[in-house]
Design a protein around this motif. Sequence first.
Motif, short mmCIF file in Angstrom:
data_model
loop_
_atom_site.label_atom_id
_atom_site.label_comp_id
_atom_site.label_asym_id
_atom_site.label_seq_id
_atom_site.Cartn_x
_atom_site.Cartn_y
_atom_site.Cartn_z
N ASP A 243 0.80 -1.23 0.00
CA ASP A 243 0.00 0.00 0.00
C ASP A 243 0.83 1.28 0.00
O ASP A 243 0.28 2.36 -0.18
CB ASP A 243 -0.91 0.05 1.24
N THR A 244 2.13 1.18 0.23
CA THR A 244 2.93 2.33 0.61
C THR A 244 4.10 2.49 -0.35
O THR A 244 5.04 1.69 -0.34
CB THR A 244 3.46 2.16 2.04
N ALA A 245 4.03 3.53 -1.18
CA ALA A 245 5.04 3.74 -2.21
C ALA A 245 5.87 4.97 -1.93
O ALA A 245 5.39 5.97 -1.38
CB ALA A 245 4.37 3.87 -3.58
N PRO B 118 0.72 10.39 6.35
CA PRO B 118 0.30 10.15 7.72
C PRO B 118 1.31 9.25 8.44
O PRO B 118 2.34 8.88 7.85
CB PRO B 118 -1.05 9.45 7.54
N GLY B 119 1.01 8.88 9.71
CA GLY B 119 2.05 8.18 10.45
C GLY B 119 1.63 7.03 11.34
O GLY B 119 2.48 6.23 11.74
N HIS B 120 0.34 6.90 11.68
CA HIS B 120 0.00 6.04 12.82
C HIS B 120 0.14 4.54 12.55
O HIS B 120 0.09 3.75 13.50
CB HIS B 120 -1.39 6.38 13.37
N HIS B 121 0.34 4.13 11.31
CA HIS B 121 0.60 2.71 11.03
C HIS B 121 2.10 2.37 11.07
O HIS B 121 2.45 1.18 11.07
CB HIS B 121 0.04 2.31 9.67
N GLY C 24 1.02 0.89 5.54
CA GLY C 24 -0.26 1.59 5.57
C GLY C 24 -0.19 3.07 5.23
O GLY C 24 -0.81 3.90 5.91
N PHE C 25 0.55 3.44 4.19
CA PHE C 25 0.74 4.81 3.72
C PHE C 25 1.70 5.60 4.61
O PHE C 25 1.90 6.79 4.38
CB PHE C 25 -0.57 5.60 3.63
N CYS C 26 2.28 4.99 5.65
CA CYS C 26 3.02 5.70 6.68
C CYS C 26 4.50 5.30 6.69
O CYS C 26 4.82 4.12 6.63
CB CYS C 26 2.43 5.41 8.05
N CYS D 157 -4.50 2.11 15.20
CA CYS D 157 -3.16 2.71 15.21
C CYS D 157 -2.12 1.68 15.66
O CYS D 157 -1.46 1.83 16.69
CB CYS D 157 -3.14 3.93 16.12
N ASN D 158 -1.93 0.67 14.85
CA ASN D 158 -1.01 -0.42 15.20
C ASN D 158 0.40 0.08 15.46
O ASN D 158 1.10 -0.41 16.35
CB ASN D 158 -0.99 -1.46 14.09
N GLY D 159 0.85 1.05 14.66
CA GLY D 159 2.20 1.56 14.84
C GLY D 159 2.38 2.26 16.17
O GLY D 159 3.39 2.05 16.87
#
Length: 307
Positions: free
Chosen positions: A83-85, A123-126, A134-136, A167-169
């Motif tokens: 998901d995260t490039a 964003p950051g929370h993952h 997850g985009f983070c 917020c797993n991260g």
Amino acid sequence: MTTAFITHHDCGLHNMGPEHPESPIRLLAIQKVLQKTGLIEQLKQMESVHVTPEQIQLAHANLHQKRLEMKQPDEGVVYADEDTALCPDSLHAASLAAGSSILATNQVLSDKVDNAFCAVRPPGHHAEHNAAMGFCFYNNVAIGAMHALQQPNVNRVAVVDFDVHHCNGTVDIFKDKPEVLVCSTFQHPYYPERYCDIQRDNIVNCPIEAHTRASVFREQLEKYWLPAIQNHKPDIIFISAGFDAHHEDPMADLNLTEEDYRWATQLLMDAARTTCGGRIVSVLEGGYNPVSLAFSVQAHLEVMAGY
């Protein structure tokens, strides 16, 4: 009431492709609505700064940044996970996003502003201690919270997260740090399916089934978040402000509206006044319908700024 609004033009340079939902359009939509309503003029506008490697390492493994730098391409995109490039400017934007939480924390703890909102991306929370997902890339809120704990007279912090995804991260980083309370509402079962059933005294997970009425979200905050915050007595509260539980968001299946975000923000403002002198740092997470995102942020900021 003085509210800082922290952002940076270069956060829009991170681009994972025209079909990716975590798009530069998100920040443009927020800016457009805040300018059209005039709310932006009532905020203390500030430009984000870069995070340092030492600040990243407050929340992440020592080699986390280096591994991401090795993956960043000179052109095109390279995927860190499915998901995260990364594009050539991704880590530049991520550094500014993480740096915004440092700047916001310093502004709030020095009483230069009452609270702050960071309109940044990615964003950051993952982002976990040792993994981007997850985009983070960097966990913006966790870096800010750890920075706060390095400051005099800050012994406990709370991180609350109303993004539709868990917020797993943030949980991974703080699961064994009792000085940090982490409260999260999230659709369940749903991505990322990590740490959603962890048992820790400082972790308050509130899973919500898809298509549940919005009143359940409010009940969860009143029943679980509020007592936990009051018992923890944080010196500052961080909000992972994801707006993708909105009923118009394409990424999930919860039913919140702008008024639910307004209500939740007021609840957290009241809790902050009684526990930590009103000190709040809020950092943007999800929200993938640009229109509902922008108006939800407006509602969030109106309460933070006292309107």
